[in-house]
Design an enzyme around this catalytic site. Structure first.
Site, mmCIF file in Angstrom:
data_model
loop_
_atom_site.group_PDB
_atom_site.id
_atom_site.type_symbol
_atom_site.label_atom_id
_atom_site.label_comp_id
_atom_site.label_asym_id
_atom_site.label_seq_id
_atom_site.Cartn_x
_atom_site.Cartn_y
_atom_site.Cartn_z
ATOM 1 C CG HIS A 41 -0.929 -0.801 -3.323
ATOM 2 N ND1 HIS A 41 -0.860 -0.072 -4.489
ATOM 3 C CD2 HIS A 41 -2.028 -1.590 -3.446
ATOM 4 C CE1 HIS A 41 -1.876 -0.401 -5.273
ATOM 5 N NE2 HIS A 41 -2.599 -1.331 -4.670
ATOM 6 C CG HIS A 67 -6.852 -3.476 -2.740
ATOM 7 N ND1 HIS A 67 -7.534 -2.562 -3.507
ATOM 8 C CD2 HIS A 67 -5.631 -3.608 -3.320
ATOM 9 C CE1 HIS A 67 -6.763 -2.169 -4.513
ATOM 10 N NE2 HIS A 67 -5.607 -2.792 -4.424
ATOM 11 C CE LYS A 88 -3.791 2.832 -7.640
ATOM 12 N NZ LYS A 88 -4.192 1.557 -7.047
ATOM 13 C CG HIS A 112 -3.578 0.201 -11.942
ATOM 14 N ND1 HIS A 112 -3.868 -0.904 -11.176
ATOM 15 C CD2 HIS A 112 -3.331 -0.282 -13.188
ATOM 16 C CE1 HIS A 112 -3.820 -1.994 -11.924
ATOM 17 N NE2 HIS A 112 -3.498 -1.638 -13.158
ATOM 18 C CG HIS A 151 0.361 -2.599 -8.495
ATOM 19 N ND1 HIS A 151 0.337 -2.005 -9.737
ATOM 20 C CD2 HIS A 151 -0.847 -2.340 -7.953
ATOM 21 C CE1 HIS A 151 -0.829 -1.438 -9.930
ATOM 22 N NE2 HIS A 151 -1.572 -1.613 -8.854
ATOM 23 C CG ASP A 207 -2.215 -4.765 -5.503
ATOM 24 O OD1 ASP A 207 -3.208 -4.162 -5.037
ATOM 25 O OD2 ASP A 207 -2.135 -5.100 -6.699
HETATM 26 O O1 DOR Z 1 -4.898 -7.447 -8.956
HETATM 27 C C1 DOR Z 1 -5.416 -6.403 -8.556
HETATM 28 N N1 DOR Z 1 -6.458 -6.423 -7.698
HETATM 29 N N2 DOR Z 1 -4.951 -5.245 -8.999
HETATM 30 C C2 DOR Z 1 -5.558 -4.084 -8.731
HETATM 31 O O2 DOR Z 1 -5.109 -3.077 -9.207
HETATM 32 C C3 DOR Z 1 -6.803 -4.065 -7.928
HETATM 33 C C4 DOR Z 1 -6.905 -5.232 -7.074
HETATM 34 C C5 DOR Z 1 -8.289 -5.423 -6.475
HETATM 35 O O3 DOR Z 1 -8.865 -4.449 -5.976
HETATM 36 O O4 DOR Z 1 -8.793 -6.553 -6.484
HETATM 37 ZN ZN ZN Z 2 -4.025 -2.400 -5.665
#
Ligand code: DOR
Ligand code: ZN
Length: 347
Positions: A12, A14, A97, A134, A172, A245
C-alpha cells in the site's frame, strides 16, 4: 546484531505524480521489490490507459532496477465488465481501490453512498480482482474515531457475506475491532498495517499539542488499539502484512489551518517496523509480515533476494526535499535503532 530477510514488498503506497515522483519512487524501490500503487491522484486513475501511463512514468525513474509497480484503479461506476476484461490481461493490474467520498486525501471522487457498491463488487468477484478498502464510513453522523468500526459493522460485514469469494484487503487498519474482524473472517479477507499505526496513538497526535505530521486517515486511535495492531502484525498471522501508506504532503499543506492527512514514511519504514517487532520480542516474524504474507495473499512469488538490517543508530532528517517540495518524514529528527546495509538498491 544483524538481520537478513527476504526482500520486502509494500502492499500500500502513494507515489504521487509530477515533480515528486522521482524521489518517492527511489525511496520505495530502494528497499521494496514490489509495491501496490494507490490510484488517488488528481484526477484519479480510472482507466487502464491512465494506469499504463502512470506505470511508465514510475518505471522511467527506476529503469535499472527490478522494481515492479503493481497498479490499481479507483473504484467508480465506470468499472464495467469490458474494462475488467481488458484490465485482467495485464499482470501488473492487481486491484480496485474503494474510497468512501470525503474521508481522506483525494477521496472527493469516491463513493458517496456506500450502499451503491454492490454491483461493481459483483463484477470484481466474477473477474477475481481484489478489492482494496479504505474502511471508514463517511456519514457525517459518525464520529471520526468510530468511522472504521462503523464501516466494518455496517458495510464490510454484509459485503463479505454477499461476496464470499471476493478477496478483500482492509487497508491500514487502526482498531482492535478491525483486528478481530479480519482474524475471524475467511482467508479471503486480509489487512495491511502501517508503521505509524504501530508506533503512535491519538495521545501522540493530540495529547501534547497538535502534531500535524502525525495526522493521517484513518486517524490514530487509542493505546489499546495500537497494542492490538502490534500483536496482530508481530504474530506472524498470514492475514496481516506490510503496507506503509506512505503519503507525502508538502510541509505547508500539513502545517495549515486545514491540514492534509498523510505521513511520509518510505525512507524509514522497514527500519521502523523492525524496531516495533524487536520491542515486541518478535523480530523473527518480521520476514513473514514484510516479505511472505502479502505475496501469498496476492498469489505472487516470494522474492528471491534479501535485505540486511543492522542495529546501528542513525538520525532521521528533519526535512527531505521531494522534487520541488519539502516534506517532514515520519520520525523526523529522531533516532532509529535499525539501518539497512545491503539492499538499498541503486535506482
Ligand atoms: O493519511 C492518508 N493519506 N490516508 C489516506 O487514505 C490517503 C493518504 C494520501 O493520499 O495522502
Ligand atoms: Zn493510502
Amino acid at each position: 546484531v544483524s538481520l537478513t530477510i527476504i526482500r520486502p514488498d509494500d502492499w500500500h503506497c502513494h507515489l504521487r505524480f509530477g515533480a515528486v515522483l522521482a524521489d518517492t519512487v527511489r525511496a520505495t524501490a530502494g528497499i521494496f521489490n514490489r509495491a501496490i500503487i494507490m490510484p488517488n491522484l488528481y484526477p484519479p486513475i480510472y482507466t487502464i490507459a491512465e494506469a499504463i501511463k502512470y506505470r511508465s512514468a514510475i518505471q522511467e525513474v527506476c529503469a535499472s532496477s527490478e522494481f515492479n509497480p503493481l497498479m490499481t484503479l479507483y473504484f467508480n461506476t465506470g468499472i464495467t465488465r469490458s474494462l475488467l476484461q481488458e484490465a485482467v490481461q495485464y499482470p501488473w493490474f492487481k486491484a480496485v481501490k474503494l474510497y468512501p467520498a470525503g474521508v481522506t486525501t483525494n477521496s472527493e471522487h469516491g463513493v458517496k453512498n456506500l450502499k451503491d457498491i454492490f454491483y461493481v463488487c459483483e463484477l470484481l468477484q466474477e473477474f477475481k480482482v481484489r478489492l482494496l478498502v479504505h474502511g471508514e464510513s463517511n456519514e457525517n453522523s459518525v464520529d471520526v474515531f468510530e468511522r472504521e468500526a462503523h464501516f466494518i459493522e455496517h458495510y464490510l460485514q454484509p459485503l463479505t457475506q454477499n461476496f464470499p469469494d471476493l478477496k478483500i484487503v482492509l487497508e491500514h487498519i487502526t482498531t482492535r475491532q478491525a483486528v478481530s474482524f479480519v482474524k475471524n473472517s475467511s482467508d479471503n479477507i486480509a489487512a495491511t498495517i502501517t508503521p505509524h499505526h504501530l508506533l503512535y496513538n491519538r495521545n501522540d497526535l493530540l495529547g501534547h499539542g497538535l502534531r500535524p505530521h502525525l495526522y493521517c486517515a484513518p486517524v490514530l486511535k487509542t493505546e489499546l488499539d495500537r497494542a492490538a495492531l502490534v500483536k496482530a502484525a508481530t504474530s506472524g498471522d498470514a492475514k496481516f502484512f506490510l503496507g506503509t501508506d506512505s503519503a507525502p504532503h508538502a510541509i505547508s499543506k500539513k502545517e495549515s489551518s486545514c491540514g492534509c492527512a498523510g505521513i511520509y514514511n518510505s525512507p524509514v519504514a522497514i527500519e521502523a517496523y523492525a524496531q516495533v517487532f524487536e520491542l515486541a520480542g518478535e523480530l523473527h516474524n518480521l520476514e513473514r509480515f514484510a516479505s511472505i504474507n502479502g505475496a501469498k495473499f496476492y498469489d505472487m512469488p516470494i522474492n528471491t533476494d534479501t535485505i540486511t538490517l543492522v542495529q546501528e543508530e542513525w538520525v532521521v532528517p528533519e526535512v527531505m526535499r521531494l522534487g520541488d517540495s519539502e516534506v517532514r518524514p515520519m520520525l523526523a529528527g529522531e533516532k532509529i535503532r535499525w539501518q539497512v546495509v545491503k539492499g538499498r538498491r541503486y535506482v
